[in-house]
Design an enzyme around this catalytic site. Structure first.
Site, PDB file in Angstrom:
ATOM      1  N   LYS A 259     -77.008  36.713 -73.855  1.00 22.94           N
ATOM      2  CA  LYS A 259     -76.801  38.292 -73.886  1.00 22.94           C
ATOM      3  C   LYS A 259     -75.268  37.724 -74.261  1.00 22.94           C
ATOM      4  O   LYS A 259     -74.255  37.577 -73.370  1.00 22.94           O
ATOM      5  CB  LYS A 259     -77.483  39.115 -73.585  1.00 22.94           C
ATOM      6  CG  LYS A 259     -78.912  39.372 -72.760  1.00 22.94           C
ATOM      7  CD  LYS A 259     -79.440  38.783 -74.379  1.00 22.94           C
ATOM      8  CE  LYS A 259     -80.900  38.534 -73.731  1.00 22.94           C
ATOM      9  NZ  LYS A 259     -81.793  38.172 -74.560  1.00 22.94           N
TER      10      LYS A 259
ATOM     11  N   LYS B 285     -92.091  38.360 -80.403  1.00 22.16           N
ATOM     12  CA  LYS B 285     -92.525  39.592 -79.377  1.00 22.16           C
ATOM     13  C   LYS B 285     -93.772  40.329 -80.234  1.00 22.16           C
ATOM     14  O   LYS B 285     -93.824  41.350 -80.820  1.00 22.16           O
ATOM     15  CB  LYS B 285     -90.992  41.011 -80.173  1.00 22.16           C
ATOM     16  CG  LYS B 285     -89.796  39.638 -78.729  1.00 22.16           C
ATOM     17  CD  LYS B 285     -88.417  40.618 -77.417  1.00 22.16           C
ATOM     18  CE  LYS B 285     -87.819  40.455 -76.864  1.00 22.16           C
ATOM     19  NZ  LYS B 285     -86.653  39.681 -77.513  1.00 22.16           N
TER      20      LYS B 285
HETATM   21 MG    MG Z   1     -83.605  37.879 -78.304  1.00 22.69          MG
END
Ligand code: MG
Length: 368
Positions: free
Chosen positions: A165, A265
């Site tokens: 991230k 997702k």
């Molecule tokens: Mg992502």
């Protein structure tokens, strides 16, 4: 077969370590999970889960799932759960949008349909690969040293894929990318996930600065318009995640060549039924895929694994499993678990794992 009852549970899933997105922009410590049990007049029971990543990550939140289910429940009761398209259309008619609220119901219906046919969900969807899927770690860290520490922790558990991230201060982002690339093992899959954290200008500055490394960035900017605006001005492969919500998004990304990878997702896109169409758009356009539930227990991980198994091995880069990040296990160690950094498709009909109902506390709603 008819749906006769839906029971809804709310469970808090604490994270073992505090988790930071976008280089420290957003902090997460506990996930709000909704578990749904669907019962039928045939005696079959299916389970679904919806666990958004907090409520600041994308427009989806735990209480919204439960409110959405309350609105949709009267339109779903009495339907045949094996007819997943009928259930999908009933949900879309009862509540336009709010895809994240629909995914647990879709998941429970697929679970029942699999049990009714004696097939794991992936086989019922057309055929599941038994090749183990690498699990991508989620490296939510801020500094170079913290990033190394988290990657090391995951490597010790066998992980060969990492989602690092970034998306905070761009000089620190560049330093972290260069450092991770310097310790990257042969065969390791590393994706740099910006989580929408950069402006167009910041994205282009980082991408040009590390162009020599040829690394992949996920969701470098806030919107598809932003990602389209920088396309052609950089040489980096791009994965699109948060901006891939609807089938129309998938069609636009594919048609306009905005990404080389889809980050699908299931909770965000509304479940397996809708995600399978995105998979097909991706395959028709030479786009590879990461597949994740979003967050949640082993049930959510297993749902993602079933979709991942329906993707040709060469086009499925990795799955993501949240189970290793949690301090509670609602399924007592059952279901697909991390084995040397991979998940193996269960051979049990349906989803292949159900929770311990005692671990879920009292239901927050029952519809019948
Ligand atoms: Mg992502």
């Amino acid at each position: 077969m008819k749906i006769t009852r839906m029971t809804v549970f709310h469970v808090d899933l604490p994270l073992e370590h505090p988790y930071w997105l976008s280089g420290g922009r957003l902090k997460f410590e506990v996930l709000d999970a909704t578990l749904v049990k669907i019962e039928t007049d045939a005696g079959l029971t299916g389970w679904g889960e919806g666990t958004p990543w907090g409520h600041t990550y994308v427009p989806a939140h735990g209480p919204g799932i439960r409110a959405g289910i309350e609105t949709m429940a009267p339109f779903i009761m009495g339907l045949d759960p094996r007819r997943v398209l009928d259930v999908e259309r009933a949900m879309d008619m009862a509540l336009p949008g709010h895809l994240y609220a629909k995914s647990p119901i879709d998941m429970a219906c697929w679970d029942i349909a699999g049990q009714a046919t004696g097939l794991p969900i992936a086989d019922l969807m057309g055929g599941g690969s038994r090749a183990p899927r690498p699990i991508a770690s989620s490296v939510g860290a801020k500094t170079v040293n913290e990033t190394r520490g988290v990657i090391d922790r995951y490597r010790k558990r066998g992980y060969i894929a990492h989602s690092v991230k970034i998306g905070g201060d761009i000089d620190r982002d560049i330093a972290r990318i260069r450092d991770v690339e310097s310790i990257r093992n042969p065969g390791e899959i590393v994706l740099y996930d910006v989580n929408r954290g950069w402006t167009r200008q910041q994205a282009l500055r980082v991408m040009s600065s590390v162009e020599d490394l040829n690394v992949m960035f996920e969701q470098p900017c806030e919107t598809l318009d932003d990602i389209a605006a920088i396309a052609g001005k950089h040489a980096s492969p791009v994965s699109i995640d948060e901006s891939l919500v609807t089938l129309q998004d998938a069609a636009r990304i594919a048609r306009d060549g905005l990404a080389e990878v889809f980050g699908i997702k299931l909770n965000r896109v509304g479940g397996l039924t809708k995600a399978a169409r995105m998979r097909d758009i991706a395959l028709a356009h030479g786009i590879d895929m990461f597949v994740m539930a979003t967050g949640g227990s082993v049930l959510a991980d297993t749902e993602a694994l079933h979709l991942a198994a329906t993707i040709p091995d060469a086009n499925c880069l990795a799955v993501w499993a949240c189970q290793d990040m949690l301090t509670v296990d609602i399924a007592g160690g059952r279901g697909p678990r991390n084995r040397d950094g991979h998940l193996h498709l269960p051979e049990t009909p349906g989803l292949g794992v159900h929770p311990d109902e005692d671990a879920l506390g009292h239901p927050v709603a029952v519809y019948s």
